[in-house]
Scaffold this motif. Structure first.
Motif, mmCIF file in Angstrom:
data_model
loop_
_atom_site.group_PDB
_atom_site.id
_atom_site.type_symbol
_atom_site.label_atom_id
_atom_site.label_comp_id
_atom_site.label_asym_id
_atom_site.label_seq_id
_atom_site.Cartn_x
_atom_site.Cartn_y
_atom_site.Cartn_z
ATOM 1 N N LEU A 3 0.832 -1.204 0.000
ATOM 2 C CA LEU A 3 0.000 0.000 0.000
ATOM 3 C C LEU A 3 0.868 1.255 0.000
ATOM 4 C CD1 LEU A 3 -2.869 -1.023 2.434
ATOM 5 C CD2 LEU A 3 -2.961 -0.832 -0.054
ATOM 6 N N GLU A 4 1.985 1.198 0.694
ATOM 7 C CA GLU A 4 2.922 2.326 0.657
ATOM 8 C C GLU A 4 3.470 2.518 -0.757
ATOM 9 O OE1 GLU A 4 7.124 3.764 2.742
ATOM 10 O OE2 GLU A 4 6.072 2.001 3.490
ATOM 11 N N ALA A 5 3.794 1.381 -1.417
ATOM 12 C CA ALA A 5 4.259 1.461 -2.803
ATOM 13 C C ALA A 5 3.175 2.039 -3.700
ATOM 14 C CB ALA A 5 4.681 0.080 -3.295
ATOM 15 N N ALA A 6 1.926 1.650 -3.461
ATOM 16 C CA ALA A 6 0.815 2.160 -4.263
ATOM 17 C C ALA A 6 0.720 3.680 -4.161
ATOM 18 C CB ALA A 6 -0.493 1.510 -3.828
ATOM 19 N N ARG A 7 0.901 4.206 -2.980
ATOM 20 C CA ARG A 7 0.875 5.670 -2.813
ATOM 21 C C ARG A 7 2.015 6.324 -3.599
ATOM 22 N NH1 ARG A 7 -2.272 8.496 0.483
ATOM 23 N NH2 ARG A 7 -3.615 7.412 1.986
ATOM 24 N N SER A 8 3.165 5.673 -3.589
ATOM 25 C CA SER A 8 4.312 6.262 -4.286
ATOM 26 C C SER A 8 4.098 6.285 -5.797
ATOM 27 C CB SER A 8 5.594 5.494 -3.943
ATOM 28 O OG SER A 8 5.656 4.248 -4.617
ATOM 29 N N PHE A 9 3.209 5.415 -6.298
ATOM 30 C CA PHE A 9 2.934 5.374 -7.736
ATOM 31 C C PHE A 9 1.690 6.166 -8.120
ATOM 32 C CE2 PHE A 9 5.763 1.643 -7.588
ATOM 33 C CZ PHE A 9 6.577 1.930 -8.666
ATOM 34 N N GLY A 10 1.034 6.790 -7.149
ATOM 35 C CA GLY A 10 -0.072 7.676 -7.504
ATOM 36 C C GLY A 10 -1.393 7.414 -6.827
ATOM 37 N N ALA A 11 -1.501 6.385 -5.989
ATOM 38 C CA ALA A 11 -2.760 6.162 -5.272
ATOM 39 C C ALA A 11 -3.012 7.315 -4.307
ATOM 40 C CB ALA A 11 -2.718 4.840 -4.518
ATOM 41 N N THR A 12 -4.233 7.833 -4.310
ATOM 42 C CA THR A 12 -4.582 8.924 -3.402
ATOM 43 C C THR A 12 -5.107 8.421 -2.074
ATOM 44 O OG1 THR A 12 -6.808 9.044 -4.356
ATOM 45 C CG2 THR A 12 -5.107 10.463 -5.334
ATOM 46 N N HIS A 13 -5.625 7.191 -2.067
ATOM 47 C CA HIS A 13 -6.159 6.582 -0.851
ATOM 48 C C HIS A 13 -5.744 5.110 -0.828
ATOM 49 C CE1 HIS A 13 -8.805 9.992 -1.677
ATOM 50 N NE2 HIS A 13 -9.141 10.009 -0.392
ATOM 51 N N THR A 14 -5.557 4.560 0.355
ATOM 52 C CA THR A 14 -5.247 3.133 0.498
ATOM 53 C C THR A 14 -6.171 2.521 1.539
ATOM 54 O OG1 THR A 14 -3.491 3.640 2.109
ATOM 55 C CG2 THR A 14 -2.830 3.365 -0.191
ATOM 56 N N LEU A 15 -6.655 1.326 1.224
ATOM 57 C CA LEU A 15 -7.568 0.617 2.107
ATOM 58 C C LEU A 15 -7.153 -0.837 2.213
ATOM 59 C CD1 LEU A 15 -11.002 1.890 0.686
ATOM 60 C CD2 LEU A 15 -9.831 2.739 2.736
ATOM 61 N N LYS A 16 -7.558 -1.465 3.311
ATOM 62 C CA LYS A 16 -7.407 -2.910 3.445
ATOM 63 C C LYS A 16 -8.769 -3.562 3.253
ATOM 64 C CE LYS A 16 -3.204 -3.062 6.175
ATOM 65 N NZ LYS A 16 -2.510 -3.678 7.329
ATOM 66 N N PRO A 17 -8.789 -4.766 2.687
ATOM 67 C CA PRO A 17 -10.081 -5.412 2.424
ATOM 68 C C PRO A 17 -10.810 -5.728 3.720
ATOM 69 C CG PRO A 17 -8.265 -6.939 2.026
ATOM 70 C CD PRO A 17 -7.655 -5.602 2.267
ATOM 71 N N GLY A 18 -12.127 -5.754 3.642
ATOM 72 C CA GLY A 18 -12.956 -6.071 4.799
ATOM 73 C C GLY A 18 -14.411 -5.992 4.409
ATOM 74 N N ASP A 19 -15.268 -6.312 5.360
ATOM 75 C CA ASP A 19 -16.697 -6.346 5.075
ATOM 76 C C ASP A 19 -17.255 -4.982 4.685
ATOM 77 O OD1 ASP A 19 -17.339 -8.762 7.727
ATOM 78 O OD2 ASP A 19 -16.700 -9.036 5.643
ATOM 79 N N ASP A 20 -16.610 -3.918 5.115
ATOM 80 C CA ASP A 20 -17.122 -2.579 4.827
ATOM 81 C C ASP A 20 -16.359 -1.894 3.705
ATOM 82 O OD1 ASP A 20 -14.790 -2.358 6.246
ATOM 83 O OD2 ASP A 20 -15.452 -0.678 7.501
#
Length: 369
Positions: free
Chosen positions: A226-243
């Motif tokens: 997720l940290e890598a995703a932010r470095s490539f342009g993700a504006t938000h990061t989430l972990k999977p779950g029921d919500d």
């Protein structure tokens, strides 16, 4: 001058073990319409792991690897597109250039290719071991010092592109970029969620960032990814779950315009329609095991005007897209080199697959001397 048969060290899958054996095998010279390539680099991709872990069935014994780049060593009779000394990226789905799909510019659904049979167009392979035929994975077999591929599978690119970067353009980058640009046709300002941030998922995020998507939501279990995703342009990061669907809706307002699944898991594929807004599009990029049916609420999908599409190779046309992606890299717009977490030797390939199974590393790339 076409060389005589030579030896090549290669990573061979016997069809039963989850590990590869490094063997010295024989490779024949290129015949008509084919090209001998000395590999500079080969990616270690999740599609290779699917084969090793028994998810997909292939003819065996198999020389693994389908993400490759290198230098043309020699060409067979009739080859015109490349010459000795050219730097090329290898395509794992070579087009026949003759079928209706190819003639209409849709070579990614070519009906004349024998790539998935791991065969050259004439039904042969160039690799053998003590008289036993070896099958190059998807007619590439890039986990080998040398390979022979059809002319249409060897795409010339600028020599300034490093081989490790070029090898990833041949699969994960083309797949991720193509799913965004060719399949989904994402426009600037549209929202997207990417489930799974391995090599392909990060390639999707890079492409979304390139076209100006916003917001870009990355979903993964791994904090490092997720940290890598932010470095490539993700504006938000989430972990999977029921919500997860509720959290995506909170960020986007009504759900994402696009959702990309980059893992190939039945559970995550089934979750995609709930992540997109009415009229949105869900894109299946990750490839699941064979015979893995998915349950979808078809009525809800139809009533809300949502689309669920498959993306194979990002609808890539290699002769068009590989040079384009290479130029984007050289222009600093696609930081492909930052995807590579580990540069390894051929002898270390089993360790790289074990790390992949543990969910470690972004991308390992085999670098040949």
């Amino acid at each position: 001058m076409i060389p005589s048969p030579r030896k090549t060290r290669a990573a061979v899958h016997d069809g039963t073990s989850t590990a590869l054996e490094i063997r010295t095998v024989e490779i024949a010279p290129p015949g008509p319409g084919t090209v001998l390539v000395r590999l500079g680099a080969s990616g270690v991709c999740g599609s290779d792991r699917h084969v090793l872990d028994g998810d997909w069935q292939l003819p065996s014994p198999t020389v693994m690897g389908h993400e490759g780049a290198g230098t043309v060593e020699a060409v067979g009779a009739g080859v015109e597109d490349v010459a000795a000394g050219d730097h090329v990226i290898l395509s794992w789905f070579y087009p026949c250039r003759r079928c209706t799909a190819c003639l209409s510019g849709r070579s990614f659904v070519c009906t004349g290719s024998r790539s998935e049979e791991c065969l050259l167009p004439d039904g042969s392979t160039a690799l053998s071991d003590a008289g036993t035929q070896l099958f190059p994975y998807l007619s590439v077999g890039s986990m080998s010092e040398y390979t022979v591929v059809p002319e249409s599978a060897a795409i010339k690119v600028p020599a300034e592109v490093p081989f490790d970067v070029a090898s990833l353009i041949g699969c994960s980058i083309a797949t991720g970029y193509g799913s965004v640009v060719n399949d989904a046709a994402v426009q600037a300002g549209q929202s997207a969620v990417v489930v799974g941030t391995g090599g392909v998922g990060l390639s999707i995020i890079m492409a979304l960032n390139l076209v100006g998507a916003n917001p870009i939501i990355a979903v993964d279990l791994s904090d490092d990814k997720l940290e890598a995703a932010r470095s490539f342009g993700a504006t938000h990061t989430l972990k999977p779950g029921d919500d997860l669907a509720a959290r995506v809706q909170e960020i986007t307002g009504t759900g994402a315009d696009f959702a990309f699944e980059a893992i190939g898991r039945v559970e995550t594929i089934e979750s995609l329609p709930w992540l997109i807004t009415a009229g949105g599009k869900a894109v299946l990029v990750g490839l699941p095991p064979q015979d893995a049916p998915v349950s979808i609420d078809a009525l809800a999908l139809a009533e809300t005007g949502k689309s669920l599409i498959g993306s194979n190779y990002g609808s890539t046309v290699p002769g068009r897209d590989f040079p384009r992606l290479a130029e984007l890299y050289l222009a600093g717009k696609l930081p492909v080199d930052r995807l590579i977490s580990n540069r390894i030797k051929l002898d270390d390939v089993n360790e790289a697959f074990d790390a992949m199974r543990r969910g470690e590393r972004a991308r390992s790339v085999i670098v040949f001397d």
